[in-house]
Design an enzyme around this catalytic site. Structure first.
Site, mmCIF file in Angstrom:
data_model
loop_
_atom_site.group_PDB
_atom_site.id
_atom_site.type_symbol
_atom_site.label_atom_id
_atom_site.label_comp_id
_atom_site.label_asym_id
_atom_site.label_seq_id
_atom_site.Cartn_x
_atom_site.Cartn_y
_atom_site.Cartn_z
ATOM 1 N N ALA A 64 0.814 -1.215 0.000
ATOM 2 C CA ALA A 64 0.000 0.000 0.000
ATOM 3 C C ALA A 64 0.855 1.275 0.000
ATOM 4 O O ALA A 64 0.428 2.306 -0.518
ATOM 5 C CB ALA A 64 -0.933 -0.013 1.203
ATOM 6 N N SER A 114 5.704 -1.754 1.999
ATOM 7 C CA SER A 114 4.891 -2.778 2.674
ATOM 8 C C SER A 114 5.373 -2.969 4.100
ATOM 9 O O SER A 114 6.572 -3.065 4.347
ATOM 10 C CB SER A 114 4.969 -4.106 1.923
ATOM 11 N N SER A 115 4.428 -3.077 5.021
ATOM 12 C CA SER A 115 4.779 -3.331 6.424
ATOM 13 C C SER A 115 5.190 -4.778 6.633
ATOM 14 O O SER A 115 5.693 -5.135 7.692
ATOM 15 C CB SER A 115 3.577 -3.007 7.315
ATOM 16 N N ASP A 143 -5.339 -1.651 -6.499
ATOM 17 C CA ASP A 143 -5.763 -0.413 -7.152
ATOM 18 C C ASP A 143 -5.490 -0.354 -8.650
ATOM 19 O O ASP A 143 -5.943 0.563 -9.328
ATOM 20 C CB ASP A 143 -5.111 0.795 -6.449
ATOM 21 N N ASN A 199 11.018 1.461 2.703
ATOM 22 C CA ASN A 199 9.781 1.590 3.484
ATOM 23 C C ASN A 199 9.987 2.607 4.605
ATOM 24 O O ASN A 199 11.041 2.625 5.232
ATOM 25 C CB ASN A 199 9.409 0.220 4.080
ATOM 26 N N THR A 235 0.463 5.439 -1.604
ATOM 27 C CA THR A 235 0.077 6.572 -0.751
ATOM 28 C C THR A 235 0.384 7.899 -1.454
ATOM 29 O O THR A 235 -0.353 8.872 -1.286
ATOM 30 C CB THR A 235 0.813 6.553 0.608
ATOM 31 N N PHE A 242 -2.870 0.960 5.161
ATOM 32 C CA PHE A 242 -3.647 0.408 6.267
ATOM 33 C C PHE A 242 -3.041 0.681 7.632
ATOM 34 O O PHE A 242 -3.749 0.947 8.585
ATOM 35 C CB PHE A 242 -3.792 -1.106 6.099
ATOM 36 N N CYS A 273 -19.403 -12.611 -9.287
ATOM 37 C CA CYS A 273 -20.669 -13.076 -8.709
ATOM 38 C C CYS A 273 -20.389 -14.218 -7.736
ATOM 39 O O CYS A 273 -19.700 -15.176 -8.075
ATOM 40 C CB CYS A 273 -21.601 -13.541 -9.822
ATOM 41 N N HIS A 301 -3.664 -9.942 -4.082
ATOM 42 C CA HIS A 301 -4.922 -9.742 -3.359
ATOM 43 C C HIS A 301 -6.065 -9.348 -4.282
ATOM 44 O O HIS A 301 -7.043 -8.758 -3.837
ATOM 45 C CB HIS A 301 -4.729 -8.701 -2.256
HETATM 46 P P1 NAD Z 1 0.505 -1.557 5.079
HETATM 47 O O1 NAD Z 1 -0.456 -0.427 5.210
HETATM 48 O O2 NAD Z 1 0.494 -2.606 6.110
HETATM 49 O O3 NAD Z 1 1.991 -0.955 5.046
HETATM 50 C C1 NAD Z 1 2.314 0.116 4.221
HETATM 51 C C2 NAD Z 1 3.748 0.503 4.521
HETATM 52 O O4 NAD Z 1 4.139 1.471 3.562
HETATM 53 C C3 NAD Z 1 3.950 1.117 5.892
HETATM 54 O O5 NAD Z 1 4.907 0.367 6.607
HETATM 55 C C4 NAD Z 1 4.432 2.554 5.605
HETATM 56 O O6 NAD Z 1 5.522 2.923 6.432
HETATM 57 C C5 NAD Z 1 4.931 2.438 4.194
HETATM 58 N N1 NAD Z 1 4.757 3.659 3.410
HETATM 59 C C6 NAD Z 1 3.661 4.468 3.322
HETATM 60 N N2 NAD Z 1 3.876 5.445 2.426
HETATM 61 C C7 NAD Z 1 5.146 5.272 1.958
HETATM 62 C C8 NAD Z 1 5.949 5.965 1.017
HETATM 63 N N3 NAD Z 1 5.511 7.068 0.367
HETATM 64 N N4 NAD Z 1 7.205 5.496 0.772
HETATM 65 C C9 NAD Z 1 7.686 4.397 1.430
HETATM 66 N N5 NAD Z 1 6.966 3.705 2.331
HETATM 67 C C10 NAD Z 1 5.703 4.138 2.579
HETATM 68 O O7 NAD Z 1 0.295 -2.151 3.625
HETATM 69 P P2 NAD Z 1 0.653 -3.585 3.036
HETATM 70 O O8 NAD Z 1 1.935 -4.071 3.593
HETATM 71 O O9 NAD Z 1 0.469 -3.463 1.570
HETATM 72 O O10 NAD Z 1 -0.465 -4.565 3.583
HETATM 73 C C11 NAD Z 1 -1.786 -4.211 3.828
HETATM 74 C C12 NAD Z 1 -2.881 -4.737 2.940
HETATM 75 O O11 NAD Z 1 -3.614 -3.589 2.544
HETATM 76 C C13 NAD Z 1 -2.544 -5.423 1.679
HETATM 77 O O12 NAD Z 1 -3.252 -6.590 1.704
HETATM 78 C C14 NAD Z 1 -3.129 -4.551 0.543
HETATM 79 O O13 NAD Z 1 -3.818 -5.388 -0.360
HETATM 80 C C15 NAD Z 1 -4.110 -3.679 1.228
HETATM 81 N N6 NAD Z 1 -4.238 -2.286 0.796
HETATM 82 C C16 NAD Z 1 -4.138 -1.940 -0.530
HETATM 83 C C17 NAD Z 1 -4.229 -0.605 -0.910
HETATM 84 C C18 NAD Z 1 -4.128 -0.245 -2.376
HETATM 85 O O14 NAD Z 1 -4.435 -1.074 -3.240
HETATM 86 N N7 NAD Z 1 -3.668 0.966 -2.698
HETATM 87 C C19 NAD Z 1 -4.422 0.389 0.046
HETATM 88 C C20 NAD Z 1 -4.539 0.002 1.399
HETATM 89 C C21 NAD Z 1 -4.416 -1.346 1.747
HETATM 90 ZN ZN ZN Z 2 -24.085 -14.790 -11.245
#
Ligand code: NAD
Ligand code: ZN
Length: 248
Positions: free
Chosen positions: A23, A192-193, A103, A217, A27, A34, A126, A118
């Site tokens: 995610a 990713s966290s 996304d 990260n 951002t 998340f 459906c 994911h």
């Molecule tokens: P997470 O929210 O757990 O971790 C995101 C990490 O990104 C954090 O540790 C944060 O420090 C870091 N971060 C944020 N902005 C940053 C930047 N500009 N540069 C560098 N690092 C940055 O997200 P995750 O690990 O992807 O896991 C959470 C779940 O959330 C996944 O399953 C995902 O599918 C879902 N999700 C997806 C979206 C999307 O599609 N955009 C958005 C929110 C959550």
């Molecule tokens: Zn159907």
């Protein structure tokens, strides 16, 4: 050379570099992640809303949340992370791009063959017949149960084509991700966290197979001590610097 330049050189020297995004890669496109302080976690209890149980028991709340996310998504544009990674992929420096994001912004930036662990919010499915449709069908305002979107063919309830809590990951995505990770000699985590399994096991699998690990990260992760390059900066600027270093 600083860590970013070293990582660019490592990409140049690599035979099979794999990138895993989360995610944090989106951002900078205005989509909240998340687990950061400003993340979605703070607004809703995900287990309550983003699960199969929630879709079946409280479909109105479920759909209200997804309508909000779809609205954000409609305006979101690829940022320098997506654009830079597409350039690195096209130039052959990145062999496989794996994402936890739903996304579709990597594809919007021109990346191909993205392994979506994911699922994708660009489609819906459906629950009864399994037919897939573009997400326009679920991009509706839901105030009562009568507004819940249904399958045009069989009237089954439609679900965003994303992996919910209590659901298994798509088998083909797991197979492709594991195969690429096992083959990798350089594995780069971006935004990713690494708190969500089973995807968070991929960096360990890569290191186990002898790959060098890089983590870009803002917050710490459980794999930090295994990383050869740990870059705690905004991913957009880092990916841009890598591209510049490689003349892209
Ligand atoms: P997470 O929210 O757990 O971790 C995101 C990490 O990104 C954090 O540790 C944060 O420090 C870091 N971060 C944020 N902005 C940053 C930047 N500009 N540069 C560098 N690092 C940055 O997200 P995750 O690990 O992807 O896991 C959470 C779940 O959330 C996944 O399953 C995902 O599918 C879902 N999700 C997806 C979206 C999307 O599609 N955009 C958005 C929110 C959550
Ligand atoms: Zn159907």
């Amino acid at each position: 050379m600083d860590a970013v330049q070293q990582l660019a050189e490592a990409l140049r020297a690599s035979k099979y570099a794999v990138v895993l995004t989360g995610a944090g890669a989106s951002t900078e496109s205005g989509l909240p992640d998340f687990r950061s302080k400003a993340g979605l976690w703070q607004q809703v209890d995900p287990m309550k809303i983003l699960s199969m149980t929630a879709l079946r028991r409280t479909p109105v709340a479920f759909y209200q949340f997804y309508h909000q996310r779809l609205t954000h998504l409609r305006d979101a544009k690829p940022n320098p992370v997506h654009i830079g990674l597409a350039a690195l992929q096209q130039a052959g420096y990145v062999k496989c791009l794996i994402t936890q994001n739903i996304d579709g912004l990597h594809q919007a930036a021109g990346s191909t063959d993205v392994v979506e662990m994911h699922g994708s919010l660009r489609e819906c499915v459906c629950l009864d017949c399994g037919r897939r449709y573009p997400s326009d069908l679920i991009d509706v305002e839901v105030n009562t149960e009568a507004d819940i979107p249904h399958c045009p063919e069989c009237r089954g309830v439609l679900k965003p084509s994303v992996v919910l809590f209590e659901e298994a990951l798509p088998v083909d995505a797991i197979e492709r991700a594991v195969a690429a990770t096992e083959q990798s000699d350089l594995f780069v985590v971006i935004g990713s966290s690494l708190e969500v399994g089973p995807v968070n096991q991929l960096p360990a699998l890569a290191v186990h197979g002898g790959a060098d690990l890089a983590i870009i990260n803002l917050d710490s992760t459980y794999m930090d001590r295994h990383a050869r390059w740990l870059i705690r900066e905004k991913a957009g600027a880092v990916v841009t610097q890598i591209c510049q270093h490689l003349g892209l």
